[in-house]
Every structure is written in C-alpha cells, then in structure tokens.
Scaffold this active site. Structure first.
Site, PDB file in Angstrom:
ATOM      1  N   GLU A 174      33.030  31.136  38.321  1.00 14.58           N
ATOM      2  CA  GLU A 174      31.703  31.409  37.762  1.00 14.58           C
ATOM      3  C   GLU A 174      31.529  30.754  36.401  1.00 14.58           C
ATOM      4  O   GLU A 174      32.489  30.375  35.743  1.00 14.58           O
ATOM      5  CB  GLU A 174      31.469  32.916  37.633  1.00 14.58           C
ATOM      6  CG  GLU A 174      32.646  33.737  37.148  1.00 14.58           C
ATOM      7  CD  GLU A 174      33.151  33.390  35.788  1.00 14.58           C
ATOM      8  OE1 GLU A 174      32.329  33.138  34.879  1.00 14.58           O
ATOM      9  OE2 GLU A 174      34.390  33.374  35.596  1.00 14.58           O
ATOM     10  N   GLU A 317      35.785  30.482  35.357  1.00 13.15           N
ATOM     11  CA  GLU A 317      35.508  29.263  36.112  1.00 13.15           C
ATOM     12  C   GLU A 317      36.201  29.221  37.481  1.00 13.15           C
ATOM     13  O   GLU A 317      35.973  28.324  38.267  1.00 13.15           O
ATOM     14  CB  GLU A 317      35.932  27.990  35.346  1.00 13.15           C
ATOM     15  CG  GLU A 317      35.288  27.790  34.012  1.00 13.15           C
ATOM     16  CD  GLU A 317      35.738  26.496  33.341  1.00 13.15           C
ATOM     17  OE1 GLU A 317      36.466  25.692  33.973  1.00 13.15           O
ATOM     18  OE2 GLU A 317      35.381  26.285  32.174  1.00 13.15           O
TER      19      GLU A 317
END
Length: 348
Positions: A174, A317
C-alpha cells in the site's frame, strides 16, 4: 456487490487430506522430523491451499494499492499528502523500496491508483480510482458502503487478473499518507480497545503528537460508530480505499486458492477486514513480518497469524511481504528437491 458475493461463495476450506499427505512426506524427508521448523508447517499450508502435494510459488506479484485520506486535514501525518501521488508514480518506474526487493525476488509490482487525491497519469499505474481520497473521518464516514464494496471488488479484479496470468503467489502492499491513522481506527474497533494502544508514528510522525493522533481516531470512532462485527461497515466508516483493495486481493486469493502474503500493520488491518467478511480467508494468508508500528503486534494477534520475520521494518509498500517470498519459495524447494529416507534407500 455481485462480484464480492460470487467471490465469497467460491471460498472453501483448506484441503486437509492433501495436508496430511504433505505432512507425511515432510516428516520423511531426509532430515530429522521437525528440524526445518516453521518451513515445514508453511509447506503443509501451501499444500492445503493449492490442493497439491508439491505446491509451486514461483510466479510472484505484489499488488500495491494507493489512496489518500481526508483525515490528513487533522494534522496526523509528518509528510505532505502529495507524496502519495509521487510515490505511486515511482512504483511504476521500479525505484522504491518494494521495487528493489521485488527485483531480487523475481516478482512483479502492480501499482494501483484506487483513490489518490491527484491523477497519476503514468504508464504502468493501473487506474481504478474510486474517488479522490476518502472523506475526513472526524466529520463523517470515510466513504459510502457502495464505495467500500467497490474498493474490495477492485482488489478482487486485480488479483484475479494476476492469477489468470499465472501468478501463484500474491502479496499486498500500500501507499497512502495518513493510512496508519485509518488502520489504527480499524484495529481499535475490531479489538475493542482505546485507539492510543494501537496508534504509532507511521512515517515518522512525532512521538509527542501521538496523543493528538489517537484523539482524532477516537473522535472518528465515536462519531461514526462502526459495527465491529461487520467488516464492510468498519471499512466504510473509518477505513481507507487501499485497505479495501487489499482486503479484496485476500478474498480473491482464498477464492482462487492462491496464497496471499500479508505485509505490515496496514496490510494486517486489511486482513482483519477480509476475515470479518469471510473467516475462512485467514487460512489462505501468510503473515510476513512483525512491523515496528505500535499496533502491529495487536493486529497480528487479532488475526491469529504468526509473522515470520522480525527485522524492525516499517516501510510498508509490501516490502516485508516481498522479502518473505524467499522463505515461502524455500519451503516449496524443500519439498520438491529433497528426497525421503525411503527414496535414499535408508531404512528408518
């Protein structure tokens, strides 16, 4: 909601018969039983997920959902909101932390704009924008129920597309300035605890301001009153679009019997949403690492999965999940490349 309902209907339990066969083989590989520890249990889980005694996890992808958060207006982040758009573009260029690790692991990075405040018009970024960031949760719900369902369905669509391309191992990642605030809200609701217990620094938010951040979350929860037994209601009222997208990836992984690796705190919050929607999803998830974010241990405990890696990571991430790809693939190599005592001609 048709896609979501159809996906839920596809989700079955692990194949326990195959798991027993896999356990028998692992116990008879040319080594002392149990000597490869959690890798052995991981292989057995993979066998149950894939319904095959020799599971392969050699085609890997990390799906990185990017979105902004209206609660940014409340001063809960150390970095400007524009960073979300910049970083989303950089995923497509292959130059972020998760991209570096993905190159080493031989994995694809799939960046998805599911709700960035700006338009990210960069080749390689999948445009699935639902809205330009969530609403400010201190003033009302983050999104409508319909938008929450759409976020989940975007995750399902992207994951199914990757599975149809041959991917047999997925991970969730994310990007979104302010998303530790939404995640802490989700976890505090599901755990039924005060937000301060799970409110951390995120991207280097000052320690001395954490009480303010927790107060913002508390205000949002008290105002929106999410139903802690309803994953979609929690997502809509205090969650994030990228959290919904990741939950959709997990639901799709369970439906199509592909393991999904959960990253850190924010991905775990998404996993909690997915498991509220369909509890069987949990058995198709692999927890990669214990994030340094304050609420990560609580979130992992709620999920009931044991993170494999303890390296003090908190980048997000999907970076920790991609690092775990190596260990997961090692478990499959253990089973596929080692022989048993019987095959070696050694009586035991």
């Amino acid at each position: 909601m048709t896609l979501l309902n159809e996906t839920i209907k596809r989700i079955e339990s692990l194949d326990t018969e195959i798991m027993e066969k896999a356990r028998e083989r692992v116990n008879n590989l040319i080594k002392p039983p149990g000597s490869l520890g959690e890798l052995e249990e991981l292989l057995i889980q993979l066998a149950g997920i894939t319904k095959g005694p020799f599971p392969k996890v050699d085609q890997k992808a990390v799906i990185v959902m990017a979105a902004d958060h209206g609660v940014y207006e409340e001063g809960i982040a150390a970095y400007p909101q524009e960073v979300t758009a910049v970083q989303t573009a950089l995923f497509a260029k292959g130059v972020t932390g998760v991209c570096a690790f993905a190159k080493q692991a031989g994995a694809d990075v799939i960046p998805v704009d599911i709700g960035v405040k700006e338009n990210v018009l960069v080749p390689g970024v999948v445009n699935k924008k639902i809205k330009y960031g969530t609403n400010n949760i201190t003033k009302g719900p983050a999104m409508t129920k319909e938008e929450a369902i759409r976020a989940i369905e975007v995750g399902i669509e992207i994951a199914v597309e990757q599975v149809k391309k041959g991917k047999n191992l997925l991970a969730t990642g994310e990007m979104g300035i302010g998303n530790t605030t939404a995640s802490a809200a989700v976890v505090s609701v599901i755990a039924n605890i005060d937000p301060l217990e799970v409110t951390g620094q995120g991207a280097n938010y000052p320690q001395e301001k954490l009480v303010h951040k927790a107060n913002v979350i508390r205000k949002a929860v008290e105002l929106n009153k999410p139903n802690r037994e309803d994953g979609i209601d929690i997502l809509a009222k205090v969650g994030g679009l990228e959290i919904g997208g990741m939950a959709g990836v997990m639901l799709a992984g369970a439906a199509y019997r592909v393991p999904v690796v959960v990253d850190g705190f924010i991905s775990t919050a998404a996993a909690l949403i997915a498991c509220k929607i369909e509890p069987k999803v949990k058995h198709f998830l692999i927890s990669s690492h214990l994030s340094e974010e304050k609420g990560a241990a609580t979130a992992a405990e709620l999920l009931g999965l044991k993170p494999m890696i303890h390296l003090g990571l908190r980048l997000g991430e999907g970076s920790g999940a991609v690092l775990a790809f190596h260990l997961i693939e090692a478990a499959s190599y253990m089973n596929n490349e080692m022989i048993t005592f019987e095959e070696a001609g050694i009586p035991i």
